[in-house]
Scaffold this active site. Sequence first.
Site: not given
Lengths: 323, 180, 434
Positions: C65, C67, C97, C155, C182, C308, C327
Amino acid sequence: MTATLGKDLVGLEHMTPEQIRLILDTAEPFKEVSERPIKKVPALRGKTIVNLFFEASTRTRISFEFAEKRLSADTVNVAASGSSVSKGETLVDTAKNLEAMRIDMVVIRHPSSGAAGFLGQRIRSNVINAGDGKHEHPTQALLDLLTIRDKHGKIEGLKVCLVGDVLHSRVARSNLWGLTKLGAQVGVCGPHTLMPRGIEELGVKFFPRIEEAIEWADVLNVLRLQLERMEKGFIPSLREYYRVWGVTPERLERSPRAITIMHPGPLNRGVEIDSRVADGPHSAILDQVTNGVAVRMAVLYLLAGGRPELADAAKRGAGGGTE
Amino acid sequence: MPHKSDRTILLDARAMSRALQRMAVAVAELAHGTADLVLIGIQRRGVELAERIAKLIEKDEGVVVPRGALDITLYRDDLETVGPKPVIGETRLPVDLTDKHAVIVDDVLYTGRTVRAALDELVDFGRPKRISLCVLVDRGGRELPIQADVVGQVVKTGPGDRVEVQVEEVDGRDQVDLVR
Amino acid sequence: MTPPLLLQGGRVIDPSRGLDQPADLLVVDGKIAAVGAGLTAPAGVEVRSVAGKIVAPGLVDVHVHLREPGNEDEETVASGARAAVAGGFTAVCAMPNTDPVTDNQAAVGFIVRQSVRAGLARVYPIGAVSVGQRGEKLAEFGEMVGAGAVAVSDDGRPVASSHLMRTALEYARTFGIPVADHCEDPTLAAGGVMHEGLVATRLGLKGIPAAAEEIMVGRNCLLAGLTGGHVHLCHMSTRGSVELIRRAKAQGIRVTAEVTPHHLTLTDHACEGYDTHAKMNPPLREAADVAALRAALKEGVIDCIASDHAPHAYDEKEAAFDDAPFGIVGLETAFAVAHTELVGGGGVLTINELIARMSTEPAKIFHLPGGTLAVGAPADVVVLDPSAQWNVEPAAFRSKSRNTPFAGRALTGRALLTLVAGKTVHDLGASAAS
């Protein structure tokens, strides 16, 4: 070697039996203070205590407030609504603000498990857990222990059954730790949907039906069943809950012994407990309330101030102390 | 090099008994009789001494004198500095103190702080018409303007000294030692 | 173009060709030019001695991820790519996401451009399965693939609707991309913050039962079987899931799976003391789950390791357990943790198997270039030092975020040198003392 408490009272899980007994023993003389015409002693005079309640609670907050005022402390109540917390200030920031104002002690109730310990690690003030999420409510368990001890003269060997929503109950968890550490046998009774995973691995007996629990127990500590448990589908209805698990005089009559009835309050009459039982001769519910103030006074007294190194110096140096 | 302590007996059992008898008489005189007399012993050994004095007065005057116990821990002025909190003993007062002559009974009078705490506490219970102080040993060294009205024995001591009082009911024998 | 480079004297491990031998590796014009013992260095080439080190295809992380857009304070494509190469990764797949969600060709194109601009690890975008990841309407898979997306996923969330998942699997067949899910049944898991078990009971925290994952794993395998599509199961965490995947693969269903380094090494006991650095979704589970995941990884029932990597600002994790976000970061510790726990002490995998599971296999199942040192392939290479001892210091991370449960841990194994298209993008040897 007398036991001492640490800086904070976060829960009973990691306390020793000696520490628990110290609090119970200290609570006894404080009961007498509440019987005096002037219900005040100067022991905590000049200490500032904040009651930081992120969850609504009348009875616990009032009990703490009386305890604090009877020790002559200055108290301030902060309720989550109307304080900066509702505007999104974090728990950490609230704590730092309180410390910057040189607060001596914080009594905190918060909806997140672990919040009291979290606060205690970050501020110098003493922190007392008045209920954090589903984790612990130590002063409630302590007053329950004191009540049981008063009624039965001891705790070791007694059979105490917690009845109701154990899954969501911090009172149940704290009681479990306190009772097992002081040598009682602990049982739980209620629907499977309201029992936490692994409870029997903690040495607790599970009774699926209230009749079995009544046959076994010396003491029943009846937990409050909240309306939202029905709304979230853990039980189909409050009516059915009462029919299957309600503590009624008819069921109690079948017990071979007089069972002490306790409840942390507030009562849901006709749901988890019948009014005749709550008001009956074996109910210790009002004693719990009286003991609550005394136990909280004892906790505040034992945690407040006190610098051990000065006491040692006093013992070694001067002669007779304060005669 | 730890200095070896030097222990002298100030009062043995016989001497203590004589002192208590004298004190009982003095208390009764001070109170002009027993009509409104209440004896209040300070925890711990003051309670036993108050009990003895009450019984001696009872024997002499044929009247039961009410006695109570006072624990002053919560009124101490040094709670901040004392480490593990001191154990709190029992406080029980037999009667309403209003209009009574309360006589505080303690084993040793030294700095006067215990008596100060006892006065603060007594006053929270009511308004006696008079409060007097009766002690077994007055060892000097006052830090507050407090005096005893009835004293068993006066002794001069220094700051490093200790006066240890033992009573039968608690310690198994009656004796007062001075430890230098 | 980058200057030619000769990596001399190392042990070359290339799982794509079953290679494991002492050899030199020559990089010319951004491609692998030669692999063999005793290569002569052409004129003007930089010679780098890698004696005692392992030369392998650059690692590939199919689940990170980054961001960006939306939470650039936590990470950006550039900082994430920097963290990746420091961890030995030459390629990562970025989950959609973001804020706004990467669910259209413009958003996918943006990620690609940011990756090129950074010029470090290759960042391949994963597009959303549904518009806004709201689980209602399919996003435009074709357009997104055209702009550079290599897979689709919602996800962060599960694809809750079985109908939508079925449609996604079928539709994705046209473009030959996996649908990565997910696996979490939302009503079972709702409100949970850690594994449902004895530790959660003692801490008074609501649990997420293993069944919440297994139900969706079962469903996804069945739907992959029904549609002939390729489903990729993200971050597996339970022994029940392992069983279901094993059975599905035996039936020839096109299912692949990944597992994180933390699920291979930590259990729910890490949550004791309410340490929010042990809070992630799926949660850390029990020792029996860890053992089953390790065995599955060795067997190939689980195809690859993926980190992840989930950066969070420090003050967000400084909260009561219930309130902290899920996370942890992982790019800079993934190889070292896996190497220390699985190859070193554990003896679960050989170094060859580990490299396969972190490079060749993930590249294969996502159809990415990479994971190979074949002559002519892009020179995405990592030089690993299997005996480097180092302590994890979050303050030294290249990532913008520091949320790791491994702070202070002593690890063995580290990426020394990372090349992407032949360019040196990470070089510990240049700056570090021995």
